[in-house]
Design an enzyme around this catalytic site. Structure first.
Site: not given
Ligand code: NDP
Ligand code: 2IT
Length: 453
Positions: A93, A114, A117, A129, A168-169, A213, A244, A385
């Site tokens: 997952k 992961q 976590k 992943k 997603g991520d 998240t 997100n 999830s």
């Molecule tokens: P999104 O794509 O929705 O948003 C990412 C955000 O971070 C955007 O604002 C983006 O800016 C910025 N960003 C991404 N990469 C960079 C970079 N290299 N330098 C500067 N800014 C950056 O992703 P999420 O919100 O889903 O994910 C954010 C973090 O949370 C990640 O580390 C992800 O692994 C983690 N995460 C996500 C989960 C989920 O359920 N979605 C669960 C657990 C952890 P821009 O739009 O300008 O690229």
């Molecule tokens: O980093 C993370 O935990 C995620 N991007 C969510 C993973 C999931 O299966 O919901």
């Protein structure tokens, strides 16, 4: 850098050699090794049957070509990955990341994190992943769809509700999950809802998964503050990112009485000393697919947009109580930590995966800042999830209130598990140690029970 215990150092050094050119994976392993050596000291059977060596070796790594045709009719090639790291606790997952910086090493670090976590959630999910070096920025909807269809054409043979359940991520939200699910359904001729999570509400999704998240990260921060006799009410908060995780972390901070004064994207920072308009921010980012500069324009003179600025520098100008890094790995460095500490920060909770460098974490630890590592603080996404999978399996759908309550309970139990484990090992308040050891022991116990496989 602290020396690794001789109990684990040879294993770590061998892993460095066997996974060369993957610095993020090395960083993630090192942090776990530092903690887990204490568990092995106390319970030597965790060194039996090469548990640590096995946990660092993915069960399966899939790398594939993703050809697709852009709107101009040109053929484009990307690389796809799925690293199925550990299935001792349940089906693999973990999310999919679409970002040009993605390499095999990135996916391995994320898959490794992961495992622990998912273990901390207490739910039956293994760790994985995946993703691609595809850059969704500037792509049309049709290009995104063609890419997702091509990606899934290859991935479909490797996933399934009992095998591996992606989500997603970065760069992968509900739109992408929709195209991926559509193609999976077409290839398999079966409506297997539980094969992906983060789905839309009319086609098998769960309420609260979108928010989970960010909400979960703030629930964790609140638990941590509460254990120190404090709370988010009246606190000034800065958040990195505006995707997100960041958006819904901001929404929950506001609901709990805190004020978010700044956030960022990869182009710049918005700062509003009176507090950001979170509703407008969510509308701009999610409904209009806009940038922070668009938000600042819509908000007018109340907010300030700083092109190419760093969000942590805001802490040099105004008091910051709580920091929530929610963008990407290694985005908060030692200097940023020092700026935050000087500003008076009392708590940091990681919404992103590994956003703080090891030096930054050391700074926070030395200064007595409450620090929640991503594998604990952002586990609410994957936990929800797993709740989506439960609803799919029982062909049920729960209310927002019920699902959010479940999420809040899960975050509290992760908090308590980390805190109790840290106590047990004589390091009260060390959530990094608590998360790593509590996450590790549950997986290790299952691996021991399942034999050498
Ligand atoms: P999104 O794509 O929705 O948003 C990412 C955000 O971070 C955007 O604002 C983006 O800016 C910025 N960003 C991404 N990469 C960079 C970079 N290299 N330098 C500067 N800014 C950056 O992703 P999420 O919100 O889903 O994910 C954010 C973090 O949370 C990640 O580390 C992800 O692994 C983690 N995460 C996500 C989960 C989920 O359920 N979605 C669960 C657990 C952890 P821009 O739009 O300008 O690229
Ligand atoms: O980093 C993370 O935990 C995620 N991007 C969510 C993973 C999931 O299966 O919901």
């Amino acid at each position: 850098m602290t020396q690794l215990s001789p109990l684990v150092r040879p294993i770590f050094e061998n892993n460095l050699r066997r996974n060369s050119g993957e610095p993020e994976f090395h960083q993630a392993m090192r942090e776990v090794f530092e903690s887990v050596s204490l568990a092995i000291e106390k319970h030597p059977h965790y060194a039996d049957n090469s548990i640590l060596e096995r946990i660092c070796e993915p069960e399966r790594q899939i790398i594939f070509r993703v050809p697709w045709v852009d709107d101009a009719g040109r053929t484009q090639i990307n690389r796809g990955f799925r690293v199925q790291f550990n299935s001792a606790l349940g089906p693999y997952k973990g999310g999919l990341r679409f970002h040009p910086s993605v390499t095999l090493g990135t996916i391995k670090f994320l898959g490794f994190e992961q495992i622990f976590k998912n273990s901390l959630t207490g739910m039956p999910i293994g760790g994985a992943k995946g993703g691609s070096d595809f850059d969704p920025k500037g792509k049309s909807n049709a290009e995104i769809m063609r890419f997702c269809q091509s990606f899934m054409t290859e991935l479909a043979g490797h996933i399934g509700q009992y095998t591996d359940v992606p989500a997603g991520d970065i760069g992968v939200g509900q739109r992408e999950i929709g195209y991926l699910f559509g193609q999976y359904k077409r290839i398999t001729n079966s409506y297997e809802s539980g094969v992906l999570t983060g789905k839309g509400l009319t086609w098998g999704g769960s309420l609260v998964r979108t928010e989970a998240t960010g909400f979960g990260t703030v629930f964790f921060a609140e638990e941590m503050l509460r254990s120190a006799g404090k709370g988010l009410e009246g606190k000034k908060v800065i958040v990195s990112g505006s995707g997100n995780v960041a958006l819904f972390a901001m929404e929950k901070v506001a609901q709990l009485g805190g004020t978010v004064v700044a956030c960022s994207d990869s182009s710049g920072v918005v700062y509003d000393s009176e507090g950001l308009d979170i509703e407008l921010l969510i509308h701009t980012k999610n409904e209009q697919r806009g940038r922070l500069s668009d938000y600042a324009r819509a908000r007018g003179s109340r907010s300030e947009y700083r092109d190419a600025a760093r969000v942590w520098d805001i802490a040099a100008e105004t008091r910051v109580d709580v920091a929530l890094p929610c963008a990407t790995q290694n985005e908060l460095m030692a200097d940023d930590a020092r700026t935050l500490i000087r500003s008076g920060v009392i708590a940091v909770a990681e919404g992103a995966n590994m956003p703080s460098t090891p030096d930054a974490i050391r700074q926070f630890r030395q200064a007595g800042v409450l620090f929640a590592p991503g594998k604990a603080a952002n586990a609410g996404g994957v936990a929800t999830s797993a709740l989506e999978m439960q609803q799919n399996a029982s062909r049920d759908s729960w209310t927002f209130e019920h699902t959010e309550e479940r999420l809040a309970l899960i975050m509290r139990s992760i908090h308590d598990r980390c805190a109790e484990t840290a106590e047990e090992y004589g390091r009260p308040g060390d959530y990094v140690l608590g998360a790593n050891i509590a996450g590790f022991t549950r997986v290790a116990d299952a691996m021991i029970a399942l034999g050498v496989i």
